[in-house]
Design a protein around this motif. Structure first.
Motif, mmCIF file in Angstrom:
data_model
loop_
_atom_site.group_PDB
_atom_site.id
_atom_site.type_symbol
_atom_site.label_atom_id
_atom_site.label_comp_id
_atom_site.label_asym_id
_atom_site.label_seq_id
_atom_site.Cartn_x
_atom_site.Cartn_y
_atom_site.Cartn_z
ATOM 1 N N ILE A 72 52.005 -32.879 39.986
ATOM 2 C CA ILE A 72 51.850 -31.646 38.838
ATOM 3 C C ILE A 72 53.177 -30.808 39.149
ATOM 4 O O ILE A 72 53.917 -30.252 38.065
ATOM 5 N N ARG A 73 53.550 -30.193 40.372
ATOM 6 C CA ARG A 73 54.205 -29.355 40.598
ATOM 7 C C ARG A 73 55.780 -30.034 40.279
ATOM 8 O O ARG A 73 56.559 -29.532 39.877
ATOM 9 N N GLU A 74 55.953 -31.311 40.885
ATOM 10 C CA GLU A 74 57.311 -31.995 40.476
ATOM 11 C C GLU A 74 57.634 -32.372 39.127
ATOM 12 O O GLU A 74 58.581 -32.001 38.776
ATOM 13 N N SER A 75 56.461 -32.425 38.106
ATOM 14 C CA SER A 75 56.622 -32.688 37.095
ATOM 15 C C SER A 75 57.021 -31.511 36.184
ATOM 16 O O SER A 75 57.818 -31.318 35.357
ATOM 17 N N THR A 76 56.291 -30.489 36.586
ATOM 18 C CA THR A 76 56.568 -29.056 36.161
ATOM 19 C C THR A 76 57.963 -28.619 36.547
ATOM 20 O O THR A 76 58.557 -28.119 35.512
ATOM 21 N N LYS A 77 58.601 -29.091 37.434
ATOM 22 C CA LYS A 77 59.918 -28.498 37.664
ATOM 23 C C LYS A 77 60.786 -29.352 37.028
ATOM 24 O O LYS A 77 61.866 -28.684 36.533
ATOM 25 N N ARG A 78 60.530 -30.770 36.676
ATOM 26 C CA ARG A 78 61.508 -31.368 35.897
ATOM 27 C C ARG A 78 61.251 -31.027 34.454
ATOM 28 O O ARG A 78 62.374 -30.766 33.603
ATOM 29 N N MET A 79 60.260 -30.656 33.835
ATOM 30 C CA MET A 79 60.187 -29.856 32.574
ATOM 31 C C MET A 79 60.930 -28.768 32.368
ATOM 32 O O MET A 79 61.453 -28.586 31.203
ATOM 33 N N MET A 80 60.800 -27.842 33.418
ATOM 34 C CA MET A 80 61.219 -26.730 33.129
ATOM 35 C C MET A 80 62.870 -26.793 33.273
ATOM 36 O O MET A 80 63.618 -26.009 32.644
ATOM 37 N N ALA A 81 63.257 -27.530 34.150
ATOM 38 C CA ALA A 81 64.947 -27.904 34.261
ATOM 39 C C ALA A 81 65.486 -28.635 33.066
ATOM 40 O O ALA A 81 66.382 -27.816 32.386
ATOM 41 N N VAL A 82 64.624 -29.256 32.206
ATOM 42 C CA VAL A 82 65.099 -29.947 31.083
ATOM 43 C C VAL A 82 64.987 -28.803 30.054
ATOM 44 O O VAL A 82 65.840 -28.811 28.846
ATOM 45 N N HIS A 83 63.855 -28.069 29.916
ATOM 46 C CA HIS A 83 63.713 -27.161 28.683
ATOM 47 C C HIS A 83 63.915 -25.797 29.050
ATOM 48 O O HIS A 83 63.286 -24.881 28.305
ATOM 49 N N ASP A 84 64.608 -25.426 30.117
ATOM 50 C CA ASP A 84 64.866 -24.044 30.665
ATOM 51 C C ASP A 84 65.207 -23.393 29.233
ATOM 52 O O ASP A 84 64.646 -22.129 29.354
ATOM 53 N N GLU A 85 66.290 -23.438 28.721
ATOM 54 C CA GLU A 85 66.913 -22.674 27.551
ATOM 55 C C GLU A 85 65.759 -22.331 26.492
ATOM 56 O O GLU A 85 65.606 -21.197 26.321
ATOM 57 N N THR A 86 65.018 -23.364 26.112
ATOM 58 C CA THR A 86 63.925 -22.963 25.125
ATOM 59 C C THR A 86 62.946 -22.149 25.724
ATOM 60 O O THR A 86 62.494 -21.253 24.921
ATOM 61 N N LEU A 87 62.664 -22.529 27.010
ATOM 62 C CA LEU A 87 61.373 -21.767 27.467
ATOM 63 C C LEU A 87 61.785 -20.261 27.684
ATOM 64 O O LEU A 87 60.855 -19.260 27.453
ATOM 65 N N ARG A 88 63.070 -19.928 27.820
ATOM 66 C CA ARG A 88 63.823 -18.506 28.074
ATOM 67 C C ARG A 88 63.422 -18.043 26.467
ATOM 68 O O ARG A 88 63.332 -16.766 26.513
#
Length: 74
Positions: free
Chosen positions: A54-70
């Motif tokens: 879950i931690r690794e999946s979350t890191k990958r998701m955040m890296a891919v969608h960083d701009e959108t999440l911000r």
């Protein structure tokens, strides 16, 4: 396939070709389990715990969608 070890500093290393790495889903960041059965060396991607997956999946998701999440956080 027959391979020879290569010198890496004071150690020896095994070069694994890209097609094999891709087949196994291994990258430079993949944790590997290395063990032996007494005759052979067995190297495979380490099985992560559910929490680690879950931690690794979350890191990958955040890296891919960083701009959108911000943007959503504003």
């Amino acid at each position: 396939m027959i391979k020879k070890l290569s010198a890496v500093g004071n150690s020896l290393g095994l070069i694994i070709e890209r097609p094999i790495l891709e087949l196994l889903g291994i990258t430079k960041d993949t944790a590997l389990e290395v063990k032996t059965d007494g005759e052979a060396l067995i190297i495979r991607p380490a099985k992560l715990s559910k929490k680690e997956r879950i931690r690794e999946s979350t890191k990958r998701m955040m890296a891919v969608h960083d701009e959108t999440l911000r943007k959503l956080a504003k």
